[in-house]
Each structure stands twice: as structure tokens, then as C-alpha cells.
Design a protein around this motif. Structure first.
Motif, short mmCIF file in Angstrom:
data_model
loop_
_atom_site.label_atom_id
_atom_site.label_comp_id
_atom_site.label_asym_id
_atom_site.label_seq_id
_atom_site.Cartn_x
_atom_site.Cartn_y
_atom_site.Cartn_z
N VAL A 84 0.80 -1.29 -0.04
CA VAL A 84 -0.24 -0.07 -0.07
C VAL A 84 0.91 1.21 0.16
O VAL A 84 2.29 1.23 0.26
N TRP A 85 0.29 2.26 -0.31
CA TRP A 85 0.93 3.67 -0.35
C TRP A 85 0.76 4.45 0.88
O TRP A 85 -0.47 4.58 1.10
N ARG A 86 1.72 4.63 1.75
CA ARG A 86 1.31 5.53 2.97
C ARG A 86 2.11 6.75 2.76
O ARG A 86 3.14 7.00 2.16
N VAL A 87 1.26 7.87 3.19
CA VAL A 87 1.47 9.26 3.08
C VAL A 87 2.25 9.60 4.27
O VAL A 87 1.57 9.45 5.50
N THR A 88 3.46 10.24 4.21
CA THR A 88 4.17 10.77 5.39
C THR A 88 4.76 12.20 5.23
O THR A 88 4.90 12.76 3.98
N GLY A 89 5.13 12.78 6.19
CA GLY A 89 5.64 14.00 6.08
C GLY A 89 5.05 15.28 5.84
O GLY A 89 3.94 15.19 5.16
N PRO A 90 5.43 16.55 6.12
CA PRO A 90 4.86 17.63 5.52
C PRO A 90 4.51 17.83 4.24
O PRO A 90 3.68 18.55 3.73
N ALA A 91 5.68 17.14 3.41
CA ALA A 91 5.70 17.24 1.98
C ALA A 91 4.45 16.32 1.38
O ALA A 91 4.34 16.45 0.05
N ARG A 92 3.94 15.30 2.26
CA ARG A 92 3.04 14.50 1.83
C ARG A 92 3.57 13.78 0.59
O ARG A 92 3.05 13.50 -0.56
N THR A 93 4.87 12.98 0.88
CA THR A 93 5.38 12.16 -0.17
C THR A 93 4.59 10.51 0.33
O THR A 93 4.38 10.24 1.35
N VAL A 94 4.72 9.73 -0.81
CA VAL A 94 4.12 8.57 -0.60
C VAL A 94 5.46 7.48 -0.42
O VAL A 94 6.41 7.67 -1.34
N SER A 106 -0.88 0.90 10.69
CA SER A 106 -1.05 0.99 12.20
C SER A 106 -2.54 1.99 12.04
O SER A 106 -2.67 2.56 11.10
N VAL A 107 -3.04 1.87 13.19
CA VAL A 107 -4.27 2.91 13.47
C VAL A 107 -3.76 4.47 13.12
O VAL A 107 -2.55 4.84 13.89
N GLY A 108 -4.05 5.34 12.43
CA GLY A 108 -3.71 6.55 12.13
C GLY A 108 -2.83 6.86 10.87
O GLY A 108 -2.93 7.83 10.82
N ASP A 109 -2.60 5.61 10.14
CA ASP A 109 -1.85 5.93 9.07
C ASP A 109 -2.66 6.46 8.07
O ASP A 109 -3.82 6.03 7.87
N GLU A 110 -2.13 7.37 6.98
CA GLU A 110 -2.95 7.53 5.93
C GLU A 110 -2.53 6.93 4.77
O GLU A 110 -1.32 6.89 4.34
N ILE A 111 -3.46 6.02 4.15
CA ILE A 111 -3.20 5.24 2.90
C ILE A 111 -4.08 5.67 1.79
O ILE A 111 -5.32 6.05 1.94
N ILE A 112 -3.32 5.65 0.80
CA ILE A 112 -4.07 6.00 -0.62
C ILE A 112 -4.81 5.05 -0.91
O ILE A 112 -4.48 3.71 -1.16
N VAL A 113 -6.12 5.19 -1.31
CA VAL A 113 -7.11 4.11 -1.67
C VAL A 113 -7.61 4.38 -2.85
O VAL A 113 -8.23 3.41 -3.46
N GLN A 154 6.88 10.18 -4.48
CA GLN A 154 6.00 11.09 -5.21
C GLN A 154 5.10 11.93 -4.37
O GLN A 154 4.66 11.35 -3.26
N SER A 155 4.90 13.37 -4.20
CA SER A 155 4.05 13.90 -3.57
C SER A 155 2.43 13.90 -4.05
O SER A 155 2.23 13.83 -5.29
#
Length: 363
Positions: A307-317, A339-346, A356-357
Motif C-alpha cells: 500500500v502507499w502510505r502518506v508521510t511528512g509535511p511534503a506529503r510524499t508516498v 497501524s491505526v492513524g496511518d494515511e493510506i492512498i485508496v 512522489q507528492s
């Protein structure tokens, strides 16, 4: 000839190709197109809410139902029960026409008297034949004939006695009583109907137990433990939920709904819901957290799902390997990796690259 060559030269223009590029055009080409902005995509914040998409409508039914029927054929003379009636143990719910039953008893008694008279006469005839045979007046065949008649009439007496016993039992079966206290659910026959033995006359529900009946998708069964817990709430929503436990998964799937029927035994407060009440059943998962994601979020194929997880202020995957569990409709259980709280691209996951941002998530 020289004039012809001159005309041809006028008609064919001469092209001169440049051997160098001006500095202005070269710098523009080297600069290239302006850099692209963040890629649009749809994401989801991972939660472990076990009630997500796990609430099902249901109805309250009795835990035990009894179909009451007469043990003999007859015409229903009275039917003193209606759906919704509360009845006590031993209360008479219906009766058969006793006139016809008494006539059956009288007919059986007459048949027995006739059979006994015939048996007495046959016994006397056999005794006379034996006496005559002892004096060589009657033949052996006459004795055998009289003996056979005696045996036949004795058998007819036994059959008539059995018929009389059956008729008397039928007369005693003319009343249908409630075996225990309960509520009447259905009366599929009417007064005056001729019923045979075993035909359901009254359906009675026991007051001692309640259960909820719900229909769920077949994929949902993968999440259920043998004693899975559910919270039952009335449609009014005023009272606190009542806990129930999975009692039975009916083995036959519903062809119309393409699901399975569950029966949930209510732990306590059984009088909270009346039979026939509509309820909502919410799966109350306990133990480990249950995390699910839409199947559109999974990339990488069945051998190495990611899966692709979004991280950081730059919102990179970043591509994250995951371990998958059971499919639940259009979602799938994720056993490890997020984990709970992760932001995942759906949505849009198949067109992303590492680092990539992506655009801001819509609230």
C-alpha cells in the motif's frame, strides 16, 4: 539550351540550412516544461473501529417455538387462540367436534360386541364339532373348519378391541392444550376446518427465551468467532444496547440476499424486546484490533501486496508491504504492515511512484 536552364533555375528555389542555433532559442529548450504539482489521489485514515460497516437489521424471535397439532383426524369445533395471545400452561386452545368422536366410539363398541358374539358362536361350533368327531359322526374336515372359524373370529375380537381403544383415545385427544406458558404466534387453520393428525393448528412461542435473527454477507463470516458478541439496539434508540451471542449460523445460504442467517441468543434483559420487534445488531469485536482497507488500495500483486502510505509535511508516498487477511465485501482485512492513524492512498494507487507528492487530503 542556356535559356531552358535559366527557366529551370527560377522554378527551383535554393534552401540554406543553418549551421548554428541562436542563444535565445537554445536556453528556452534547455529550460524545459515547468515542474508538475502534487498528484491528486484519494486517501483514508486507518481506523480499528470494529463496527465499521458491521451493523445489520434484524428481528426478535422466540428461542423455542412449538407447533401444536391434534393426534387424530376431526373437524375443529372451537379455536380459542389468536396471534399475540398470552396463554398459560394447560390452557385449552382448540377442540374437535366431540359428537363425531363419540359416534366413532359408539361404532367401535358395536363392532366389538358383534365380533365377540361371532367369536362365542364360533367357539360353540368348534366344541360341537369336536364332540361329534369323538363319536365318529363329524369328519376331521368339519373339525378343522370349525377350528379355523374360531381362530378367525377371535382375531376379529382383538381388532375390534384395538379400534375401540383408538376411538376412545381420539375422544380424549379432542382437546388441544398448551404444554407451557407462551405467546401464540400463528393459527394457520380456522374453525370448522377438517384436519388430519399432525396438522399444525397453533404455533406457540416459549416465553423463556429470545433471540435476534439477522442476515449478513457470506464474507462477513470470516471475522466471526464461535461465540461472537453483538450489541442489539431497538429502532427507537432510547434504551441502552443489549448484548447477544452468536448461537447458530444457518447452514443454507439465502439465494435472494446471497448471505447467511445468524441467530443471536440474548444474554440478559430478554424482556426488553417483544417478539417481532425490529432491532439493529452491531458486531462487537473483542481482542485484537481489526483493520480493513478498500481492495483498491492494494497494489503489488498477490505475492507481494503493498500500500502507499502518506508521510511528512511534503506529503510524499512510500510503498509499504502488508499482510492480508480475509476479504469482507469490497474491503480486505490487513493483518500487518499498517497501524491505526496511518494515511493510506485508496484511489489512484496504481499510478504513484516512490517519493512522489500527493495533494492535500479533503476533510
Amino acid at each position: 539550351m542556356n535559356r531552358l536552364l535559366f527557366v529551370v533555375a527560377l522554378l527551383c528555389p535554393v534552401f540554406v540550412w543553418p549551421v548554428s542555433v541562436s542563444p535565445a532559442f537554445a536556453s528556452a529548450e534547455e529550460a524545459g516544461a515547468p515542474p508538475a504539482g502534487p498528484r491528486p489521489a484519494v486517501s483514508e485514515i486507518v481506523t480499528a473501529d470494529p463496527t465499521r460497516e458491521r451493523m445489520f437489521p434484524g428481528v426478535i424471535e422466540a428461542a423455542h417455538e412449538t407447533n401444536l397439532a391434534f393426534q387424530t383426524i376431526g373437524r375443529i369445533a372451537s379455536l380459542d387462540a389468536a396471534p399475540g395471545d398470552l396463554v398459560d400452561a394447560g390452557q385449552v386452545l382448540a377442540t374437535l367436534d366431540r359428537v363425531s368422536l363419540q359416534e366413532d366410539v359408539a361404532s367401535a363398541e358395536a363392532a366389538l360386541s358383534s365380533a365377540r358374539a361371532a367369536a362365542d358362536f364360533a367357539e360353540q361350533s368348534y366344541s360341537r364339532a369336536r364332540a361329534l368327531a369323538d363319536r365318529d359322526i363329524a369328519t376331521k374336515a368339519d373339525v378343522e373348519k370349525a377350528e379355523a372359524n374360531r381362530n378367525a373370529t377371535a382375531a376379529q375380537v382383538k381388532a375390534a378391541e384395538a379400534d375401540l381403544t383408538s376411538a376412545r383415545e381420539a375422544l380424549s385427544y379432542g382437546s388441544l392444550s398448551a404444554p407451557e406458558a407462551g405467546v401464540v404466534l400463528d393459527t394457520p387453520v380456522e374453525q370448522g376446518t377438517v384436519v388430519s393428525a399432525g396438522t399444525t393448528v397453533v404455533t406457540l412461542a416459549d416465553l423463556k427465551g429470545r433471540e435476534a435473527v439477522i442476515d449478513v454477507p457470506s464474507e462477513f463470516l470470516a471475522l466471526l468467532a464461535p461465540d461472537a458478541a453483538f450489541r442489539l439496539s431497538g429502532h427507537e434508540g432510547a434504551d441502552d444496547p443489549v448484548m447477544a451471542r452468536l448461537r447458530l449460523i444457518e447452514p443454507v445460504a439465502d439465494d435472494t440476499l446471497r448471505g447467511r442467517r445468524l441467530r443471536l441468543a440474548i444474554d440478559d434483559d430478554q424482556d426488553r424486546f417483544r417478539i417481532g420487534s425490529l432491532v439493529s445488531a452491531t458486531y462487537a469485536a473483542v481482542g485484537d484490533e481489526i483493520i480493513t482497507l478498500p481492495q483498491s488500495a492494494i497494489t503489488g500483486g498477490p505475492d507481494q501486496p503493498t500500500v502507499w502510505r502518506v508521510t511528512g509535511p511534503a506529503r510524499t508516498v512510500n510503498a509499504i508491504p502488508v499482510t492480508l487477511g480475509s476479504a469482507i465485501g469490497d474491503r480486505i482485512e490487513v493483518m500487518a504492515g499498517v497501524s491505526v492513524g496511518d494515511e493510506i492512498i485508496v484511489k489512484g494507487a496504481n499510478s504513484l511512484e516512490e517519493g512522489q507528492s500527493v495533494g492535500e487530503r479533503a476533510q
